[in-house]
Design a protein around this motif. Sequence first.
Motif, PDB file in Angstrom:
ATOM      1  N   LYS A  92       0.824  -1.213   0.000  1.00 44.01           N
ATOM      2  CA  LYS A  92       0.000   0.000   0.000  1.00 44.01           C
ATOM      3  C   LYS A  92       0.853   1.256   0.000  1.00 44.01           C
ATOM      4  CE  LYS A  92      -3.439   2.424   2.848  1.00 44.01           C
ATOM      5  NZ  LYS A  92      -4.282   2.344   4.078  1.00 44.01           N
ATOM      6  N   TYR A  93       1.990   1.208   0.709  1.00 37.23           N
ATOM      7  CA  TYR A  93       2.822   2.411   0.853  1.00 37.23           C
ATOM      8  C   TYR A  93       3.987   2.458  -0.111  1.00 37.23           C
ATOM      9  CZ  TYR A  93       0.062   3.272   5.028  1.00 37.23           C
ATOM     10  OH  TYR A  93      -0.994   3.515   5.887  1.00 37.23           O
ATOM     11  N   THR A  94       4.376   1.313  -0.666  1.00 36.62           N
ATOM     12  CA  THR A  94       5.447   1.320  -1.659  1.00 36.62           C
ATOM     13  C   THR A  94       4.892   1.317  -3.078  1.00 36.62           C
ATOM     14  OG1 THR A  94       5.615  -1.104  -1.729  1.00 36.62           O
ATOM     15  CG2 THR A  94       6.980   0.070  -0.094  1.00 36.62           C
ATOM     16  N   ASP A  95       3.606   0.989  -3.199  1.00 33.04           N
ATOM     17  CA  ASP A  95       2.950   0.878  -4.514  1.00 33.04           C
ATOM     18  C   ASP A  95       3.711  -0.077  -5.426  1.00 33.04           C
ATOM     19  OD1 ASP A  95       0.877   1.410  -6.305  1.00 33.04           O
ATOM     20  OD2 ASP A  95       2.032   2.968  -7.323  1.00 33.04           O
ATOM     21  N   ASP A  96       4.141  -1.192  -4.827  1.00 36.50           N
ATOM     22  CA  ASP A  96       4.939  -2.171  -5.562  1.00 36.50           C
ATOM     23  C   ASP A  96       4.628  -3.559  -5.009  1.00 36.50           C
ATOM     24  OD1 ASP A  96       6.727  -3.197  -7.345  1.00 36.50           O
ATOM     25  OD2 ASP A  96       8.526  -2.605  -6.238  1.00 36.50           O
ATOM     26  N   VAL A  97       5.069  -4.574  -5.722  1.00 36.55           N
ATOM     27  CA  VAL A  97       4.895  -5.951  -5.247  1.00 36.55           C
ATOM     28  C   VAL A  97       6.261  -6.558  -4.976  1.00 36.55           C
ATOM     29  CG1 VAL A  97       2.741  -6.258  -6.512  1.00 36.55           C
ATOM     30  CG2 VAL A  97       4.894  -6.958  -7.562  1.00 36.55           C
ATOM     31  N   GLY A  98       6.293  -7.472  -4.009  1.00 37.04           N
ATOM     32  CA  GLY A  98       7.521  -8.172  -3.671  1.00 37.04           C
ATOM     33  C   GLY A  98       7.318  -9.666  -3.730  1.00 37.04           C
ATOM     34  N   GLU A 137      -0.998  -7.612  -7.280  1.00 40.82           N
ATOM     35  CA  GLU A 137      -0.891  -6.161  -7.264  1.00 40.82           C
ATOM     36  C   GLU A 137      -0.565  -5.736  -5.834  1.00 40.82           C
ATOM     37  OE1 GLU A 137      -4.109  -4.153  -9.138  1.00 40.82           O
ATOM     38  OE2 GLU A 137      -3.683  -5.060 -11.097  1.00 40.82           O
ATOM     39  N   PRO A 138      -0.211  -4.484  -5.613  1.00 40.18           N
ATOM     40  CA  PRO A 138       0.245  -4.075  -4.277  1.00 40.18           C
ATOM     41  C   PRO A 138      -0.695  -4.442  -3.134  1.00 40.18           C
ATOM     42  CG  PRO A 138       0.770  -2.370  -5.853  1.00 40.18           C
ATOM     43  CD  PRO A 138      -0.034  -3.396  -6.596  1.00 40.18           C
ATOM     44  N   MET A 139      -2.022  -4.421  -3.386  1.00 35.76           N
ATOM     45  CA  MET A 139      -2.959  -4.671  -2.291  1.00 35.76           C
ATOM     46  C   MET A 139      -3.994  -5.747  -2.598  1.00 35.76           C
ATOM     47  SD  MET A 139      -3.640  -0.830  -0.838  1.00 35.76           S
ATOM     48  CE  MET A 139      -4.712  -1.476   0.447  1.00 35.76           C
ATOM     49  N   GLU A 140      -3.801  -6.518  -3.654  1.00 40.49           N
ATOM     50  CA  GLU A 140      -4.740  -7.586  -3.970  1.00 40.49           C
ATOM     51  C   GLU A 140      -4.133  -8.538  -4.985  1.00 40.49           C
ATOM     52  OE1 GLU A 140      -8.266  -6.252  -5.987  1.00 40.49           O
ATOM     53  OE2 GLU A 140      -7.195  -4.552  -6.862  1.00 40.49           O
ATOM     54  N   MET A 141      -4.840  -9.644  -5.208  1.00 44.58           N
ATOM     55  CA  MET A 141      -4.390 -10.636  -6.169  1.00 44.58           C
ATOM     56  C   MET A 141      -5.461 -10.840  -7.218  1.00 44.58           C
ATOM     57  SD  MET A 141      -2.246 -12.875  -7.314  1.00 44.58           S
ATOM     58  CE  MET A 141      -2.344 -14.208  -8.513  1.00 44.58           C
ATOM     59  N   HIS A 142      -5.088 -10.712  -8.494  1.00 47.75           N
ATOM     60  CA  HIS A 142      -5.992 -11.021  -9.597  1.00 47.75           C
ATOM     61  C   HIS A 142      -5.653 -12.429 -10.081  1.00 47.75           C
ATOM     62  CE1 HIS A 142      -7.824  -7.056 -10.097  1.00 47.75           C
ATOM     63  NE2 HIS A 142      -6.627  -6.556  -9.818  1.00 47.75           N
ATOM     64  N   MET A 143      -6.579 -13.360  -9.873  1.00 45.70           N
ATOM     65  CA  MET A 143      -6.320 -14.752 -10.230  1.00 45.70           C
ATOM     66  C   MET A 143      -6.687 -15.034 -11.677  1.00 45.70           C
ATOM     67  SD  MET A 143      -7.389 -16.934  -6.842  1.00 45.70           S
ATOM     68  CE  MET A 143      -9.074 -16.300  -6.823  1.00 45.70           C
ATOM     69  N   GLY A 186      13.103  -1.628   0.006  1.00 46.03           N
ATOM     70  CA  GLY A 186      12.583  -2.539  -1.005  1.00 46.03           C
ATOM     71  C   GLY A 186      11.347  -3.273  -0.504  1.00 46.03           C
ATOM     72  N   THR A 187      10.391  -3.484  -1.377  1.00 46.69           N
ATOM     73  CA  THR A 187       9.136  -4.119  -0.981  1.00 46.69           C
ATOM     74  C   THR A 187       9.354  -5.528  -0.452  1.00 46.69           C
ATOM     75  OG1 THR A 187       7.912  -2.815  -2.616  1.00 46.69           O
ATOM     76  CG2 THR A 187       6.832  -4.796  -1.770  1.00 46.69           C
ATOM     77  N   SER A 188      10.197  -6.308  -1.090  1.00 49.22           N
ATOM     78  CA  SER A 188      10.411  -7.690  -0.667  1.00 49.22           C
ATOM     79  C   SER A 188      11.034  -7.769   0.716  1.00 49.22           C
ATOM     80  CB  SER A 188      11.300  -8.427  -1.674  1.00 49.22           C
ATOM     81  OG  SER A 188      10.621  -8.659  -2.881  1.00 49.22           O
ATOM     82  N   GLU A 189      12.177  -7.086   0.910  1.00 48.65           N
ATOM     83  CA  GLU A 189      12.846  -7.183   2.207  1.00 48.65           C
ATOM     84  C   GLU A 189      12.035  -6.547   3.325  1.00 48.65           C
ATOM     85  OE1 GLU A 189      15.320  -4.098  -0.230  1.00 48.65           O
ATOM     86  OE2 GLU A 189      14.170  -5.938  -0.590  1.00 48.65           O
ATOM     87  N   LEU A 190      11.336  -5.454   3.011  1.00 48.46           N
ATOM     88  CA  LEU A 190      10.518  -4.798   4.025  1.00 48.46           C
ATOM     89  C   LEU A 190       9.342  -5.674   4.439  1.00 48.46           C
ATOM     90  CD1 LEU A 190       9.826  -2.415   5.801  1.00 48.46           C
ATOM     91  CD2 LEU A 190       8.754  -1.299   3.820  1.00 48.46           C
ATOM     92  N   SER A 191       8.679  -6.274   3.467  1.00 51.54           N
ATOM     93  CA  SER A 191       7.524  -7.111   3.797  1.00 51.54           C
ATOM     94  C   SER A 191       7.951  -8.368   4.554  1.00 51.54           C
ATOM     95  CB  SER A 191       6.743  -7.489   2.528  1.00 51.54           C
ATOM     96  OG  SER A 191       7.572  -8.133   1.583  1.00 51.54           O
TER      97      SER A 191
END
Length: 358
Positions: A32-38, A225-231, A300-305
Amino acid sequence: MSDGRRYDWVDAAKGLSIILVVMMYAAYNVGKYTDDVGVLHYVIGFATPFRMPEFFLISGLFLSKVIERDWRRYADRRVVHYLYFYAVWVTIDYVLKVGIAGRDVPGMLSGLALAIVEPYGVLWFIYMLAVFSLAGKLVWQAKLPHWLVIAVAAVLQMAHIESPSYAVTQFCAYFVFFYIGYACSAHVFRIVEAAARRPALAWAALALWALGEAFLVFWPDGRPEPMEMHMGLAAFPPLHLTLAVAGAIALCTLGYLLMRLPYTDWLRWLGEHSLVVYLAFTLPMSAVRIIAMKTGILTGTSELSIAVLVMAVAAPVVLYLLVKRFGVAEFLFERPAWAHIPGTPGSRAGKTAVAPAE
């Protein structure tokens, strides 16, 4: 199941489940805050069909042990038990976030009142466990056949009902899994027992399931996506329902296989205390994310999450151990005698700790 003993694979499966649940919130909170996916977004994307259904299915596995009890004892163990912890932690959340941080006492009071009829935030899961247990007892008392209840609940689940009431929406979305856990518990145990007899074949079956799950979730256009998953194909309602049940059984089987490996007892312990983590993970999750982003320690989104996930799981465990060690604020994780229905076990002497309900 009649001997009342714990099953380590059940706790291991719950341990996997609580990690996946916290992972979802950690990934989406950071996204939500990085607007990115990890990387965690892809793991959660894979687990989307079965992440919450598995928790509810396991919660129904032992319902047959208590369903015939009198209403007073049943309600105390399967309804009041959950509502007590829901009430405690909703109050803590509202007081800290709205009353103190937001300095909005009227908003805090109105929010607490609304939380009585509308599940609040991530604690909706605890609220719905009480509702599902109540519904299960009523269905049993009405002597409705399992096939009928499962059929109706499956239709409600596949209909994707969006009600003005969040409680109704979540009931329609997840009651089928809780009831399947209850009605089909013997079949789940047989599958796990079959895996115990042929572990090599079970590992191979899990590998095939994982490949099929990934294909159906991500093909042809599934994406996180940053805040959801499109299957992809898995979004098709009947297939989604099937994958949810299959994934829940797969995690139960994986739980058994993992318990046969060394150094995995921590997972069993975590599952045994999964409610502790679920109750208390949101505050440390947000705190870690805010501190890390403000200080620039992790960007980074991955390491932060991943960091948020680890701390969000670890912090409630540490809090629980401190509470048990020093005997302070035990009401956070143990139901005191006054919170029992009079005349039920624990209402006069002893305490009921946070543990999987019978």
